[in-house]
Scaffold this motif. Structure first.
Motif, PDB file in Angstrom:
ATOM      1  N   LEU A 159      -3.055   5.267   7.549  1.00 23.43           N
ATOM      2  CA  LEU A 159      -3.321   3.835   7.361  1.00 23.43           C
ATOM      3  C   LEU A 159      -2.238   3.184   6.503  1.00 23.43           C
ATOM      4  CD1 LEU A 159      -7.186   3.918   6.740  1.00 23.43           C
ATOM      5  CD2 LEU A 159      -5.987   3.203   8.822  1.00 23.43           C
ATOM      6  N   MET A 160      -1.779   3.889   5.474  1.00 22.65           N
ATOM      7  CA  MET A 160      -0.749   3.332   4.594  1.00 22.65           C
ATOM      8  C   MET A 160       0.578   3.175   5.333  1.00 22.65           C
ATOM      9  SD  MET A 160      -1.741   5.325   1.115  1.00 22.65           S
ATOM     10  CE  MET A 160      -1.564   4.217  -0.255  1.00 22.65           C
ATOM     11  N   PRO A 164       1.635  -1.168   5.538  1.00 20.56           N
ATOM     12  CA  PRO A 164       2.298  -0.985   4.237  1.00 20.56           C
ATOM     13  C   PRO A 164       1.854  -2.017   3.202  1.00 20.56           C
ATOM     14  CG  PRO A 164       3.909  -1.376   5.999  1.00 20.56           C
ATOM     15  CD  PRO A 164       2.559  -1.509   6.600  1.00 20.56           C
ATOM     16  N   GLN A 165       1.955  -1.599   1.957  1.00 22.34           N
ATOM     17  CA  GLN A 165       1.617  -2.498   0.862  1.00 22.34           C
ATOM     18  C   GLN A 165       2.677  -3.591   0.767  1.00 22.34           C
ATOM     19  OE1 GLN A 165       0.957  -0.457  -2.834  1.00 22.34           O
ATOM     20  NE2 GLN A 165       0.191  -2.286  -3.858  1.00 22.34           N
ATOM     21  N   GLU A 169       1.550  -6.915  -4.064  1.00 25.19           N
ATOM     22  CA  GLU A 169       0.126  -6.799  -3.740  1.00 25.19           C
ATOM     23  C   GLU A 169      -0.552  -5.831  -4.709  1.00 25.19           C
ATOM     24  OE1 GLU A 169      -2.698  -6.192   0.212  1.00 25.19           O
ATOM     25  OE2 GLU A 169      -0.678  -5.321   0.220  1.00 25.19           O
ATOM     26  N   ASP A 170      -1.630  -6.265  -5.281  1.00 23.63           N
ATOM     27  CA  ASP A 170      -2.421  -5.435  -6.185  1.00 23.63           C
ATOM     28  C   ASP A 170      -2.899  -4.186  -5.442  1.00 23.63           C
ATOM     29  OD1 ASP A 170      -4.229  -5.276  -8.756  1.00 23.63           O
ATOM     30  OD2 ASP A 170      -5.577  -4.954  -7.030  1.00 23.63           O
ATOM     31  N   SER A 171      -2.833  -3.031  -6.094  1.00 26.55           N
ATOM     32  CA  SER A 171      -3.201  -1.759  -5.457  1.00 26.55           C
ATOM     33  C   SER A 171      -4.644  -1.748  -4.972  1.00 26.55           C
ATOM     34  CB  SER A 171      -2.968  -0.595  -6.417  1.00 26.55           C
ATOM     35  OG  SER A 171      -1.596  -0.472  -6.694  1.00 26.55           O
ATOM     36  N   LEU A 173      -6.517  -4.384  -4.214  1.00 24.16           N
ATOM     37  CA  LEU A 173      -6.633  -5.315  -3.087  1.00 24.16           C
ATOM     38  C   LEU A 173      -6.006  -4.718  -1.834  1.00 24.16           C
ATOM     39  CD1 LEU A 173      -5.889  -8.726  -4.857  1.00 24.16           C
ATOM     40  CD2 LEU A 173      -8.112  -7.804  -4.145  1.00 24.16           C
ATOM     41  N   TYR A 174      -4.938  -3.970  -2.007  1.00 24.33           N
ATOM     42  CA  TYR A 174      -4.292  -3.293  -0.889  1.00 24.33           C
ATOM     43  C   TYR A 174      -5.248  -2.293  -0.242  1.00 24.33           C
ATOM     44  CZ  TYR A 174      -1.097  -0.069   1.532  1.00 24.33           C
ATOM     45  OH  TYR A 174      -0.499   0.743   2.458  1.00 24.33           O
ATOM     46  N   LEU A 175      -5.903  -1.473  -1.050  1.00 26.59           N
ATOM     47  CA  LEU A 175      -6.863  -0.505  -0.500  1.00 26.59           C
ATOM     48  C   LEU A 175      -8.017  -1.206   0.200  1.00 26.59           C
ATOM     49  CD1 LEU A 175      -6.913   2.173  -3.347  1.00 26.59           C
ATOM     50  CD2 LEU A 175      -5.748   2.295  -1.133  1.00 26.59           C
ATOM     51  N   ASP A 176      -8.482  -2.299  -0.367  1.00 28.94           N
ATOM     52  CA  ASP A 176      -9.534  -3.088   0.293  1.00 28.94           C
ATOM     53  C   ASP A 176      -9.047  -3.616   1.638  1.00 28.94           C
ATOM     54  OD1 ASP A 176     -11.270  -2.675  -1.841  1.00 28.94           O
ATOM     55  OD2 ASP A 176     -10.903  -4.659  -2.743  1.00 28.94           O
ATOM     56  N   ARG A 177      -7.800  -4.098   1.672  1.00 29.19           N
ATOM     57  CA  ARG A 177      -7.234  -4.627   2.918  1.00 29.19           C
ATOM     58  C   ARG A 177      -7.140  -3.538   3.983  1.00 29.19           C
ATOM     59  NH1 ARG A 177      -1.999  -5.118   4.966  1.00 29.19           N
ATOM     60  NH2 ARG A 177      -0.991  -4.579   2.993  1.00 29.19           N
ATOM     61  N   ILE A 178      -6.711  -2.358   3.576  1.00 26.99           N
ATOM     62  CA  ILE A 178      -6.604  -1.248   4.529  1.00 26.99           C
ATOM     63  C   ILE A 178      -7.978  -0.901   5.101  1.00 26.99           C
ATOM     64  CG2 ILE A 178      -6.201   1.240   4.710  1.00 26.99           C
ATOM     65  CD1 ILE A 178      -3.865   0.944   2.838  1.00 26.99           C
ATOM     66  N   LYS A 179      -8.968  -0.805   4.235  1.00 21.33           N
ATOM     67  CA  LYS A 179     -10.318  -0.469   4.713  1.00 21.33           C
ATOM     68  C   LYS A 179     -10.871  -1.575   5.609  1.00 21.33           C
ATOM     69  CE  LYS A 179     -11.660   2.941   1.346  1.00 21.33           C
ATOM     70  NZ  LYS A 179     -12.588   3.371   0.314  1.00 21.33           N
ATOM     71  N   ASP A 180     -10.629  -2.826   5.231  1.00 20.37           N
ATOM     72  CA  ASP A 180     -11.072  -3.938   6.080  1.00 20.37           C
ATOM     73  C   ASP A 180     -10.421  -3.857   7.460  1.00 20.37           C
ATOM     74  OD1 ASP A 180     -12.673  -4.931   4.053  1.00 20.37           O
ATOM     75  OD2 ASP A 180     -11.263  -6.523   3.470  1.00 20.37           O
TER      76      ASP A 180
END
Length: 189
Positions: A159-160, A164-165, A169-171, A173-180
């Motif tokens: 996913l990363m 990509p971040q 981008e806040d880490s 918020l980035y993880l939330d975006r990936i999961k979304d």
């Protein structure tokens, strides 16, 4: 010092009381705890079969008891089904969209590496209240947790790479975006 000791005793009795009460309400879980699953059988079963909404419901009811919440059983059953379906969806999305799947052997390895050697007093009390060994708690009863942990460990690098971040981008918020992004995919059952 005396208050601390009483708090531990109270915590132990709360856990034992909650587990015993919910086991009486859910005899199907008590039966599952007594059934023996051989390591070979676990390896042959599909990962999805490790997920059981009744175990999720059981945990929710124990938490409900221990925290003195007043959620009714119908609500907890609904949440358990939804949570289990979300886990199954994640496994299916990972495979269909991202080409990532996991095997029971990978789950066993995850447990052996990250879980089995960690023996906390609360974990020991929980296994004792359930009437099962720590081995059975880790490799069988709580297996659904580790199925998902194994999946996310294998899936996150994919996913990363795909998402990509962004600069600045806040880490979190980035993880939330990936999961979304991951859960935005819909598969028919």
């Amino acid at each position: 010092m005396g208050k601390e000791s009483n708090a531990v005793s109270s915590g132990e009795s709360d856990l034992e009381f909650a587990v015993a009460k919910v086991l009486r309400e859910m005899p199907d879980i008590a039966h599952k705890l007594q059934a023996t699953t051989k390591q070979r059988d676990v390896n042959l079963a599909s990962v999805e079969k490790s997920l059981d909404n009744k175990k999720t419901e059981f945990r929710l009811k124990v938490h409900n008891e221990m925290s003195h919440l007043k959620h009714d059983n119908a609500y907890l059953e609904k949440v358990a089904v939804e949570e289990t379906e979300r886990y199954i969806d994640a496994i299916r999305i990972a495979k269909a969209i991202y080409g990532v799947s996991i095997s029971q052997e990978e789950v066993n390895q995850y447990i052996a590496t990250n879980v089995a050697d960690i023996v906390l007093p609360e974990k020991e009390r929980y296994a004792k209240a359930l009437g099962i060994s720590l081995y059975k708690l880790d490799y069988s009863f709580d297996r659904d947790f580790y199925v998902m942990d194994t999946l996310w460990d294998k899936l996150m690098p994919v996913l990363m790479a795909r998402y990509p971040q962004e600069d600045g981008e806040d880490s979190n918020l980035y993880l939330d975006r990936i999961k979304d992004e991951f859960y935005s995919h819909s598969l028919t059952r």
